[in-house]
Enzyme design. Structure first.
Site, mmCIF file in Angstrom:
data_model
loop_
_atom_site.group_PDB
_atom_site.id
_atom_site.type_symbol
_atom_site.label_atom_id
_atom_site.label_comp_id
_atom_site.label_asym_id
_atom_site.label_seq_id
_atom_site.Cartn_x
_atom_site.Cartn_y
_atom_site.Cartn_z
ATOM 1 N N TYR A 109 0.862 -1.193 0.000
ATOM 2 C CA TYR A 109 0.000 0.000 0.000
ATOM 3 C C TYR A 109 0.886 1.225 0.000
ATOM 4 C CZ TYR A 109 -3.337 3.587 1.505
ATOM 5 O OH TYR A 109 -4.100 4.731 1.587
ATOM 6 N N ASP A 137 9.396 2.882 -1.226
ATOM 7 C CA ASP A 137 8.412 3.646 -0.466
ATOM 8 C C ASP A 137 8.767 3.455 1.017
ATOM 9 O OD1 ASP A 137 4.766 3.603 -0.067
ATOM 10 O OD2 ASP A 137 6.383 4.591 1.028
ATOM 11 N N LYS A 189 5.189 10.168 7.403
ATOM 12 C CA LYS A 189 5.065 9.760 8.811
ATOM 13 C C LYS A 189 6.138 10.407 9.698
ATOM 14 C CE LYS A 189 2.772 5.485 7.415
ATOM 15 N NZ LYS A 189 1.401 5.572 7.918
HETATM 16 P P1 KE4 Z 1 -0.507 8.902 3.712
HETATM 17 O O1 KE4 Z 1 -1.077 9.452 2.428
HETATM 18 O O2 KE4 Z 1 -1.545 8.160 4.526
HETATM 19 O O3 KE4 Z 1 0.269 9.936 4.516
HETATM 20 O O4 KE4 Z 1 0.628 7.813 3.309
HETATM 21 C C1 KE4 Z 1 0.267 6.737 2.490
HETATM 22 C C2 KE4 Z 1 1.255 5.617 2.699
HETATM 23 C C3 KE4 Z 1 2.276 5.456 1.770
HETATM 24 N N1 KE4 Z 1 3.186 4.467 1.902
HETATM 25 C C4 KE4 Z 1 3.132 3.610 2.950
HETATM 26 C C5 KE4 Z 1 4.151 2.518 3.052
HETATM 27 C C6 KE4 Z 1 2.117 3.737 3.934
HETATM 28 O O5 KE4 Z 1 2.080 2.858 4.968
HETATM 29 C C7 KE4 Z 1 1.161 4.759 3.811
HETATM 30 C C8 KE4 Z 1 0.036 4.934 4.807
HETATM 31 N N2 KE4 Z 1 -0.038 3.951 5.833
HETATM 32 C C9 KE4 Z 1 -1.344 3.773 6.443
HETATM 33 C C10 KE4 Z 1 -1.231 2.645 7.467
HETATM 34 N N3 KE4 Z 1 -1.049 1.398 6.858
HETATM 35 C C11 KE4 Z 1 -1.844 5.035 7.067
HETATM 36 C C12 KE4 Z 1 -3.047 4.843 7.954
HETATM 37 C C13 KE4 Z 1 -4.307 5.196 7.247
HETATM 38 O O6 KE4 Z 1 -4.435 4.921 6.036
HETATM 39 O O7 KE4 Z 1 -5.175 5.738 7.947
#
Ligand code: KE4
Length: 425
Positions: free
Chosen positions: A144, A237, A265
């Site tokens: 993801y 990523d 993050k």
């Molecule tokens: P954001 O757009 O949520 O800041 O980042 C997306 C993203 C990109 N790459 C990786 C490896 C990620 O884990 C994420 C987002 N992670 C999720 C948790 N698995 C955020 C929590 C959520 O979606 O509410």
């Protein structure tokens, strides 16, 4: 536990917000029960609207690696805010931060800031396509990378096939340019890149979004070699792994330098900041230097940069990652031993300060094997731990996160709750 205030808030929330949440996983759909509404956090602890206390292993999904409301981070934000919250113009703070990121992340010769991990990965892929003038991209099944259309694509039937839309609203036209391969399967990547031109492959160098699933020994090195041979841009990523599995991210821990890296993050210290960067010749393609467009009103926001800068400053102190490793090992090894004692099949994984316990008697090395986990039993585990004051990631297919604020006493409290919960399963 009495969570009546949270219940009231959730009823109101559902009338005003889709699912009552601003991000789907927060609705607890895969673990059952209603989510507690969090009122405040301090260190490794959070308290809900009814005053219940929890040891927090989500940490806002990774950013709070220093713990909640760290005084020095709050002070840095307040100091920046006193000078104004956003200018939409270049600032010295952003230059300092960019120089720091390029110094500590091996692949980053240049870096562009954005406001979320989604923006970082979406932009990195557009740049890779602009740089290579190729259309196809490859992602990992179960990986993801945020919610950009080209990444909300599921594996078609069979291995290494054309992607199919992974969400309503994603068109066939978009999905057809995304190919999906299993994690830890180099042959599947080889089959594609030897068959047709590919702009990029994007991987979480340690998967966190199928649960924590490490790369098999040698996989990343072989992927690096294969992509270099075929002119495929290798994108790590590191939104989740960055500053979590090592200070310079997984690329530093495993000694593999990708062509581009996405960060999020931790890099924002709990405020909205993310970034993408890589080889100078690739980054030269980005407007206003080059033909690939990408922009953002709040990119490099002074408050988020201040929080990120202070967070990285504190993380760079000697001993940080040894402490995170030791705390994570104590927790994960402890739970593994308790599961064995209780006769509960559990495959525990950990890399640095991220971890998962898969309720399965098999090993987990990709999404297909992760999905063999007993998600019903995971739900019971999750709810049992929540009722004992331990706040875990509300899905079998998410990673848990350790912080520097989790001391031995809190980990012992967690292991006591785990012993009772495992026995109750
Ligand atoms: P954001 O757009 O949520 O800041 O980042 C997306 C993203 C990109 N790459 C990786 C490896 C990620 O884990 C994420 C987002 N992670 C999720 C948790 N698995 C955020 C929590 C959520 O979606 O509410």
């Amino acid at each position: 536990m009495n969570r009546s205030r949270s219940k009231e808030l959730f009823e109101r929330a559902r009338r005003a917000i889709p699912g009552g949440v601003n991000s789907p996983v927060r609705a607890f759909r895969s673990v059952g029960g209603d989510p507690p509404f969090i009122a405040r956090g301090k260190g490794a602890l959070i308290w809900d609207a009814d005053g219940n206390e929890y040891v927090d292993y989500v940490g806002s999904w990774g950013p709070l690696i220093l713990g909640h409301a760290h005084p020095e981070v709050l002070e840095a934000i307040a100091r920046a805010a006193a000078c104004g919250t956003s200018f939409g113009a270049p600032t010295e703070r952003e230059v300092d931060f960019a120089e720091r990121l390029c110094r500590v992340v091996p692949s980053m010769q240049k870096v562009r800031m954005v406001s979320s991990g989604t923006e970082a990965t979406m932009a990195a892929l557009r740049v890779a396509r602009g740089f290579t003038r190729r259309d196809k991209i490859i992602k990992i099944d179960g990986g993801y990378h945020g919610h950009a259309d080209c990444l909300l694509v599921d594996a078609g039937s069979g291995v290494a096939t054309l992607g199919i839309p992974g969400s309503a609203g994603v068109t066939e036209g978009t999905a057809k340019d995304t190919l999906v391969v299993p994690w830890n399967d180099l042959a599947a990547v080889q089959q594609i890149v030897e068959r047709e031109p590919v702009a990029a492959i994007i991987v979480e160098p340690v998967c966190g979004n199928m649960g924590c699933v490490p790369p098999k020994p040698g996989y990343l090195a072989a992927l690096r070699q294969l992509t270099a041979k075929h002119g495929v841009v290798l994108i790590f990523d590191e939104v989740m792994t960055g500053f979590r599995v090592a200070f310079g991210g997984a690329q530093a821990r495993f000694g593999i330098t990708p062509d581009m890296t996405c960060l999020g993050k931790v890099v924002g210290g709990g405020l909205p900041a993310a970034a993408y960067g890589g080889r100078a010749e690739i980054m030269a393609c980005i407007a206003p230097d080059g033909p690939v467009y990408q922009a953002g009103t709040l990119s490099g926001n002074p408050l988020a940069v201040a929080a990120g800068q202070k967070t990285l400053e504190l993380l760079e102190r000697p001993g940080t990652y040894e402490r995170l490793e030791a705390a994570s090992a104590k927790l994960v090894d402890g739970i593994g031993a308790l599961a064995r004692e209780a006769g509960i099949p559990l495959f525990a994984t950990r890399v640095g300060a991220m971890f998962t316990g898969f309720f399965t008697d098999g090993e987990v090395w990709d999404y297909a094997s992760a999905k063999r986990s007993d998600t019903k039993r995971f739900g019971a585990w999750f709810r049992g731990m929540l009722d004992r004051g331990i706040y875990l990631a509300p899905s079998q297919f998410e990673a848990g996160f350790m912080s520097l604020a989790h001391d031995d006493a809190l980990i012992d409290r967690t292991l006591d709750a785990a012993r009772a919960t495992l026995r109750s399963l």
